[in-house]
Design an enzyme around this catalytic site. Sequence first.
Site, PDB file in Angstrom:
ATOM      1  N   LYS A 106      -5.873   8.185  15.180  1.00 57.45           N
ATOM      2  CA  LYS A 106      -5.328   9.289  14.097  1.00 57.45           C
ATOM      3  C   LYS A 106      -5.284  10.602  14.728  1.00 57.45           C
ATOM      4  O   LYS A 106      -4.541  11.459  14.197  1.00 57.45           O
ATOM      5  CB  LYS A 106      -6.036   9.174  12.701  1.00 57.45           C
ATOM      6  CG  LYS A 106      -5.789   7.952  12.130  1.00 57.45           C
ATOM      7  CD  LYS A 106      -4.371   7.606  11.602  1.00 57.45           C
ATOM      8  CE  LYS A 106      -4.129   6.408  11.015  1.00 57.45           C
ATOM      9  NZ  LYS A 106      -2.565   6.200  10.439  1.00 57.45           N
ATOM     10  N   THR A 158      -5.821   1.345  -1.281  1.00 56.49           N
ATOM     11  CA  THR A 158      -5.038   0.386  -0.658  1.00 56.49           C
ATOM     12  C   THR A 158      -5.699  -0.694  -0.031  1.00 56.49           C
ATOM     13  O   THR A 158      -7.106  -0.681   0.015  1.00 56.49           O
ATOM     14  CB  THR A 158      -4.330   0.992   0.502  1.00 56.49           C
ATOM     15  OG1 THR A 158      -5.402   1.525   1.485  1.00 56.49           O
ATOM     16  CG2 THR A 158      -3.586   2.431   0.037  1.00 56.49           C
ATOM     17  N   ASN A 199       4.135   4.818   9.503  1.00 55.02           N
ATOM     18  CA  ASN A 199       3.284   4.660   8.341  1.00 55.02           C
ATOM     19  C   ASN A 199       2.266   3.397   8.962  1.00 55.02           C
ATOM     20  O   ASN A 199       1.315   3.154   8.455  1.00 55.02           O
ATOM     21  CB  ASN A 199       3.715   4.358   7.122  1.00 55.02           C
ATOM     22  CG  ASN A 199       2.607   3.871   6.175  1.00 55.02           C
ATOM     23  OD1 ASN A 199       1.726   4.758   5.646  1.00 55.02           O
ATOM     24  ND2 ASN A 199       2.685   2.297   5.704  1.00 55.02           N
ATOM     25  N   TYR A 228     -10.026   4.205  15.215  1.00 57.59           N
ATOM     26  CA  TYR A 228      -9.264   4.442  14.151  1.00 57.59           C
ATOM     27  C   TYR A 228      -9.117   5.964  14.073  1.00 57.59           C
ATOM     28  O   TYR A 228      -8.205   6.569  14.078  1.00 57.59           O
ATOM     29  CB  TYR A 228      -9.624   4.194  12.672  1.00 57.59           C
ATOM     30  CG  TYR A 228      -8.622   4.472  11.442  1.00 57.59           C
ATOM     31  CD1 TYR A 228      -7.498   3.766  11.378  1.00 57.59           C
ATOM     32  CD2 TYR A 228      -8.988   5.696  10.804  1.00 57.59           C
ATOM     33  CE1 TYR A 228      -6.834   3.905  10.192  1.00 57.59           C
ATOM     34  CE2 TYR A 228      -7.996   5.938   9.548  1.00 57.59           C
ATOM     35  CZ  TYR A 228      -7.262   5.180   9.361  1.00 57.59           C
ATOM     36  OH  TYR A 228      -6.323   5.623   8.433  1.00 57.59           O
ATOM     37  N   LEU A 275      -6.079  -1.615   2.967  1.00 55.45           N
ATOM     38  CA  LEU A 275      -6.805  -1.256   4.048  1.00 55.45           C
ATOM     39  C   LEU A 275      -8.231  -0.491   3.866  1.00 55.45           C
ATOM     40  O   LEU A 275      -9.157  -0.691   4.596  1.00 55.45           O
ATOM     41  CB  LEU A 275      -5.951  -0.180   4.964  1.00 55.45           C
ATOM     42  CG  LEU A 275      -6.419  -0.184   6.532  1.00 55.45           C
ATOM     43  CD1 LEU A 275      -6.013  -1.569   7.149  1.00 55.45           C
ATOM     44  CD2 LEU A 275      -5.291   0.866   7.199  1.00 55.45           C
ATOM     45  N   ASP A 291       7.426  -5.361  15.005  1.00 54.77           N
ATOM     46  CA  ASP A 291       5.994  -4.729  15.722  1.00 54.77           C
ATOM     47  C   ASP A 291       6.156  -3.522  16.403  1.00 54.77           C
ATOM     48  O   ASP A 291       7.075  -3.454  17.156  1.00 54.77           O
ATOM     49  CB  ASP A 291       5.793  -5.974  16.785  1.00 54.77           C
ATOM     50  CG  ASP A 291       4.375  -5.543  17.146  1.00 54.77           C
ATOM     51  OD1 ASP A 291       3.770  -4.512  17.133  1.00 54.77           O
ATOM     52  OD2 ASP A 291       3.964  -6.613  18.165  1.00 54.77           O
ATOM     53  N   ILE A 313      -7.711   6.275  -0.160  1.00 52.97           N
ATOM     54  CA  ILE A 313      -6.667   6.054  -1.118  1.00 52.97           C
ATOM     55  C   ILE A 313      -6.750   4.605  -1.480  1.00 52.97           C
ATOM     56  O   ILE A 313      -7.193   3.727  -0.650  1.00 52.97           O
ATOM     57  CB  ILE A 313      -5.316   6.177  -0.567  1.00 52.97           C
ATOM     58  CG1 ILE A 313      -5.004   7.729   0.150  1.00 52.97           C
ATOM     59  CG2 ILE A 313      -4.011   5.715  -1.342  1.00 52.97           C
ATOM     60  CD1 ILE A 313      -4.938   8.602  -1.141  1.00 52.97           C
ATOM     61  N   GLY A 333       0.855  -1.206  -0.047  1.00 50.55           N
ATOM     62  CA  GLY A 333       0.028  -0.096  -0.073  1.00 50.55           C
ATOM     63  C   GLY A 333       0.693   1.464   0.018  1.00 50.55           C
ATOM     64  O   GLY A 333       1.854   1.400  -0.726  1.00 50.55           O
ATOM     65  N   ILE A 334       0.513   2.157   0.929  1.00 52.05           N
ATOM     66  CA  ILE A 334       1.108   3.622   0.823  1.00 52.05           C
ATOM     67  C   ILE A 334       2.680   3.398   1.443  1.00 52.05           C
ATOM     68  O   ILE A 334       3.444   3.923   0.758  1.00 52.05           O
ATOM     69  CB  ILE A 334       0.265   4.631   1.982  1.00 52.05           C
ATOM     70  CG1 ILE A 334      -0.947   4.727   1.181  1.00 52.05           C
ATOM     71  CG2 ILE A 334       1.157   5.577   2.271  1.00 52.05           C
ATOM     72  CD1 ILE A 334      -2.139   5.681   2.212  1.00 52.05           C
TER      73      ILE A 334
END
Length: 255
Positions: free
Chosen positions: A156, A189, A87, A152, A191, A60, A187, A17-18
């Site tokens: 964030k 991805t 990220n 989430y 996720l 991790d 985006i 992904g990103i």
Amino acid sequence: MGRMDGKVSIVTGGAMGIGEAIVRFLAREGSNVVVSDINEAKGRAVAESTGKKALFVRHDVSDENQWIGIIEKTLSVFGRLDVLVNNAGIVQVSDVEQTTMADWRAVHAVHMDGTFLGCKHAIPAMRQTGGGSIVNMSSTAAIGGYPKVFAYSASKGAIRAMTKSIAVHCAQMRNHIRCNSVHPGTIETPLVRQFLEAVADDPTVPDHQKDPMRGTPEDVANMVLFLASDESRHVNGAEFLIDNTTTITEGIVPK
């Protein structure tokens, strides 16, 4: 001459992904890159495909000892650390009433603990060689109201605030370390596909959120590359939206 020649970077969640796009952009511009991920097969494949400029380390981000280890490994192999891109991320699709303590802690361990620990241990390493750049991956979920990804969004938002605190701390210490946050919208991805699949039949989610204008990982990688490079040497404590107007679009909440 590349924009990142002579620099060494760590990118967490760099296997897909990103994160994968960021690894490739930084390496293409001359940086040596340490690819951090728990997905060994994909992480190694990304590192090997970039050539000698990348090294994979299974990592991790919620484990402080592993952060100490990856910083030590980076310094022993490459001799310095100039860039950290926090990220790594996960998502749990649930609102405030549905979120369990296990979900809450799992998301926060990766996003909040991982970002905190990365910054905490990267700063002394960067200071040794005269400074650096930290890029923290936040989200438009830190700015708008996204009820279906409650934990989430909360994590964030914490990354957004954490970034500003770190930036001011480093400015006050005059250690020449910058810290900025990037806030992608939708985006394309794995996720995001996971989220869109989970809400496909949910009547409380507006149709335009189920089929939004999507960016690509490369759109985000371009911004991270700028923030990692010396081109952004006077950019510190700022937040950068990559969302094609979604945070300012009317009609987010259905009537």
